[in-house]
Design a protein around this motif. Structure first.
Motif, PDB file in Angstrom:
ATOM      1  N   MET A  15      11.381   5.049  10.822  1.00  0.00           N
ATOM      2  CA  MET A  15      10.831   3.860  10.362  1.00  0.00           C
ATOM      3  C   MET A  15      11.832   3.094   9.684  1.00  0.00           C
ATOM      4  O   MET A  15      12.347   3.598   8.582  1.00  0.00           O
ATOM      5  N   ARG A  16      12.047   1.882   9.969  1.00  0.00           N
ATOM      6  CA  ARG A  16      13.006   0.791   8.918  1.00  0.00           C
ATOM      7  C   ARG A  16      14.318   1.721   8.944  1.00  0.00           C
ATOM      8  O   ARG A  16      14.871   1.517   7.840  1.00  0.00           O
ATOM      9  N   GLY A  17      14.897   2.251   9.976  1.00  0.00           N
ATOM     10  CA  GLY A  17      16.245   2.632   9.974  1.00  0.00           C
ATOM     11  C   GLY A  17      16.564   4.091   9.272  1.00  0.00           C
ATOM     12  O   GLY A  17      17.643   4.585   9.033  1.00  0.00           O
ATOM     13  N   VAL A 118       6.543   9.556   3.587  1.00  0.00           N
ATOM     14  CA  VAL A 118       7.517   9.753   2.241  1.00  0.00           C
ATOM     15  C   VAL A 118       8.846   9.718   3.069  1.00  0.00           C
ATOM     16  O   VAL A 118       9.309  10.397   3.963  1.00  0.00           O
ATOM     17  N   PRO A 119       9.944   8.877   2.331  1.00  0.00           N
ATOM     18  CA  PRO A 119      11.239   9.157   3.175  1.00  0.00           C
ATOM     19  C   PRO A 119      11.653  10.493   2.760  1.00  0.00           C
ATOM     20  O   PRO A 119      11.636  11.276   2.015  1.00  0.00           O
ATOM     21  N   LEU A 120      12.144  10.874   4.177  1.00  0.00           N
ATOM     22  CA  LEU A 120      12.469  12.450   4.131  1.00  0.00           C
ATOM     23  C   LEU A 120      13.647  12.759   3.034  1.00  0.00           C
ATOM     24  O   LEU A 120      13.633  13.926   2.567  1.00  0.00           O
ATOM     25  N   ALA A 121      14.465  11.725   2.573  1.00  0.00           N
ATOM     26  CA  ALA A 121      15.446  12.016   1.744  1.00  0.00           C
ATOM     27  C   ALA A 121      14.892  12.203   0.228  1.00  0.00           C
ATOM     28  O   ALA A 121      15.380  12.751  -0.639  1.00  0.00           O
ATOM     29  N   ASP A 122      13.721  11.921   0.039  1.00  0.00           N
ATOM     30  CA  ASP A 122      12.860  12.072  -1.331  1.00  0.00           C
ATOM     31  C   ASP A 122      11.962  13.456  -1.047  1.00  0.00           C
ATOM     32  O   ASP A 122      11.515  13.493  -2.117  1.00  0.00           O
TER      33      ASP A 122
END
Length: 148
Positions: A15-17, A118-122
Motif C-alpha cells: 500500500m502507498r508504495g 503496520v509498515p513492515l519496516a517498523d
C-alpha cells in the motif's frame, strides 16, 4: 516436558508504495495492553501447517492470504499453570488476498483485541517478541525489491 506445535504468518500487502504487515493485539489476561504480535495458533489434529497459518491469519485479522514461502521456526519454553512447555511456531510469508483488517469472524473478538496494518519496516519496533521481529525482518528481506 510437553510439546506444542503452532503456525503463524507474516501477512503482507503493498500500500502507498511500501509493504505493510498485519499485527494483532491478543486479548488474554496474561498480556498487558497493546502487545502487538503476528497471527498464530495451534495446529489442529489432521491440519496441514500452512492451512493453520492461513486459518489463524483470517481468524485473527479478518484477512485471507496466500502462502508464498516458509520463513522459519521460533522455538521457546514457557510455563503454564506450573507446567513447562516447549513450543515450536512455524512462520510463513503470505500475501493478503481479500478481507478487511479488523473484521473478525464471529467469536474471534474473545481472542483478539485489535488488528491493524503496520509498515513492515517498523516490525522491529512494534512487535513484542524477538522471534516474531526476526520473522518480520526475514519477510522484509525476502520482499526487498519486489513490486506487487
Amino acid at each position: 516436558m510437553r510439546r506444542e506445535l503452532s503456525a503463524g504468518v507474516v501477512l503482507v500487502r503493498r500500500m502507498r508504495g511500501r509493504w505493510w504487515f498485519a499485527a494483532v493485539s491478543p486479548r488474554r489476561a496474561h498480556h498487558r495492553p497493546k502487545i502487538w504480535a503476528l497471527p498464530k495458533g495451534q495446529i489442529d489434529e489432521g491440519e496441514v501447517v500452512t492451512d493453520t497459518a492461513l486459518r489463524e491469519a483470517y481468524e485473527e485479522t479478518g484477512v485471507r492470504g496466500r502462502i508464498e514461502a516458509k520463513l522459519g521456526d521460533v522455538r521457546y519454553v514457557y510455563t503454564w499453570e506450573g507446567e513447562r512447555i516447549f513450543k515450536v511456531v512455524s512462520f510463513f510469508l503470505a500475501h493478503a488476498t481479500g478481507g478487511r483488517i479488523g473484521e473478525l469472524p464471529p467469536g474471534m473478538e474473545i481472542e483478539v483485541a485489535a488488528a491493524r496494518w503496520v509498515p513492515l519496516a517498523d516490525g522491529a519496533s512494534v512487535l513484542a517478541y524477538r522471534g516474531e521481529r526476526e520473522m518480520a525482518a526475514m519477510a522484509a528481506e525476502r520482499l526487498a525489491g519486489e513490486d506487487l
